[in-house]
Scaffold this motif. Sequence first.
Motif, PDB file in Angstrom:
ATOM      1  N   HIS A  96      40.249  44.950  43.494  1.00  0.00           N
ATOM      2  CA  HIS A  96      39.913  46.150  42.704  1.00  0.00           C
ATOM      3  C   HIS A  96      41.104  46.694  41.909  1.00  0.00           C
ATOM      4  CE1 HIS A  96      41.237  47.777  46.611  1.00  0.00           C
ATOM      5  NE2 HIS A  96      41.731  48.762  45.886  1.00  0.00           N
TER       6      HIS A  96
ATOM      7  N   ALA B  25      38.124  50.985  45.438  1.00  0.00           N
ATOM      8  CA  ALA B  25      38.843  51.029  46.713  1.00  0.00           C
ATOM      9  C   ALA B  25      38.381  49.955  47.678  1.00  0.00           C
ATOM     10  CB  ALA B  25      38.656  52.400  47.357  1.00  0.00           C
ATOM     11  N   ALA B  26      39.257  49.645  48.625  1.00  0.00           N
ATOM     12  CA  ALA B  26      38.932  48.667  49.668  1.00  0.00           C
ATOM     13  C   ALA B  26      37.940  49.305  50.651  1.00  0.00           C
ATOM     14  CB  ALA B  26      40.204  48.268  50.398  1.00  0.00           C
ATOM     15  N   PRO B  27      37.114  48.485  51.320  1.00  0.00           N
ATOM     16  CA  PRO B  27      36.120  49.043  52.243  1.00  0.00           C
ATOM     17  C   PRO B  27      36.721  49.966  53.312  1.00  0.00           C
ATOM     18  CG  PRO B  27      35.694  46.718  51.898  1.00  0.00           C
ATOM     19  CD  PRO B  27      36.967  47.024  51.192  1.00  0.00           C
TER      20      PRO B  27
ATOM     21  N   GLN C 245      32.866  50.824  45.151  1.00  0.00           N
ATOM     22  CA  GLN C 245      33.254  49.445  45.483  1.00  0.00           C
ATOM     23  C   GLN C 245      34.319  48.922  44.522  1.00  0.00           C
ATOM     24  OE1 GLN C 245      29.302  47.764  45.306  1.00  0.00           O
ATOM     25  NE2 GLN C 245      29.174  47.577  47.525  1.00  0.00           N
TER      26      GLN C 245
ATOM     27  N   LEU D 154      31.392  41.953  44.070  1.00  0.00           N
ATOM     28  CA  LEU D 154      30.468  43.024  44.446  1.00  0.00           C
ATOM     29  C   LEU D 154      29.314  42.476  45.272  1.00  0.00           C
ATOM     30  CD1 LEU D 154      30.359  44.967  41.065  1.00  0.00           C
ATOM     31  CD2 LEU D 154      31.416  45.736  43.178  1.00  0.00           C
TER      32      LEU D 154
ATOM     33  N   GLU E 167      40.455  41.977  49.137  1.00  0.00           N
ATOM     34  CA  GLU E 167      40.812  43.368  49.476  1.00  0.00           C
ATOM     35  C   GLU E 167      41.588  44.036  48.332  1.00  0.00           C
ATOM     36  OE1 GLU E 167      41.348  45.520  52.692  1.00  0.00           O
ATOM     37  OE2 GLU E 167      39.282  44.819  52.694  1.00  0.00           O
TER      38      GLU E 167
END
Lengths: 219, 210
Positions: free
Chosen positions: B77, A85-87, A82, B54, B74
């Motif tokens: 991270h 990286a993006a989902p 998580q 998270l 998005e």
Amino acid sequence: MKSYSLFKKDWLSELRTRYAVNALAMFILVTISVILFSIGSEKISEYLTGGLLWIVIFFSAMSGLSRAFVSEEERNTTMTLQLIAAPSTIFSGKLIFNLLLVFLMNFAITILFIVLFPSFALKNFLLFFISFVFGNIGIAVSSTIIAAIISKASSKGTLYPVLSFPILLPLILTLLELTKFAMDGNSVEASFVEIAVLICYDVIMLTASYLLFDFIWKE
Amino acid sequence: MTKYTLLIGSLEKYFGRRLVFQGVNASWESGFVYGIAGSNGSGKSTLVKIIANLISSDRGKIIHKENDKTISSEQLHNFLGFLSPYLFLYDEFSAEENLIHFSNIRGIKFNKQLFDELMNKVNLFDRRSDLVRGYSSGMKQRLRFVFALLHQPRLIIFDEPTSNLDSEGKEAVYKIIDEQRKTNLLIIASNDESDLNVCNEILNIEDYKK
């Protein structure tokens, strides 16, 4: 490229740990042996071997494909993913991994069926090949999203086949029909409706999976 | 160097019917170290996880900005370096393999020079090719610093940074904090006095329980 890197990481990890490959290989071997022993010297019909093929494929998928997300959860590395990286990248990477596993697994099962079951005779190989490709894509996409859903549950082993059955049923029924057509020697044109259903299933599952994954992935 | 800003507005979190915190407001920016204090189970880790996107909050908002440009969840991270004792790397890979994979998945080139530098700082350079499986809990904690810093993040969150570390390890951590505080926004969640002593400002989670 990022998804491919995640796939590469998973594949190298799989080569070292053999989490999924061993489970799948053992399952395929045991199931086909049991079928062979139970048939004995009886001659079984063509259609029955077609049905048995997809039953073995369905249950093999149940035994190995959930590993994509369950192994991350068991190793407590979900949060690490998580954070890097993006989902959508995660889902694509896991999907590529499951696609490879499904194609390898189903190729091995089909070859074993052709060699071990003389009544498994395909008159239209192209039609079977088309159903095989789109069927595998459907199985991989559905298994990946179901694996993501169940990975956080406490009774993963039970939940996976229970959730997969209603989701994969339309796909398996269509594949059974197409395999029957391929055994009868029907043309691809004559089986257009079933092939269209198969492609629609893949597109719907893929779209729904990408839309849903963001919500599943975040706690 | 660009400015990183974190805005926390009326944040509220419940676990079931149990209130973890409510009404948390803060405006934090790069160049400072912010502490989150509180007793065990008070919700420090929950707050930093919400900041790191998270987990979700029940109410309120978190806005991350770089030079007044809002960062989407998005993309977060790419800006975030996160360390916590419940963060695990892959046991079947060596430290270097782990970090190479992470850089590739992030879509950035593996910075070998920075990797060697960070591994030296945490005193793990000689063990960089060993499988993580063979690392002790203290060594794993040190490796987490390399994981958190290798992509040169702007927001750095250290949750219990000195847990499992010996005095030499703690010293290395404070040195890293000193270097990173000059340009980045640092958040430290801890109940250790010496960790909180390096902070410019401390938010006590116990004050947001009612």
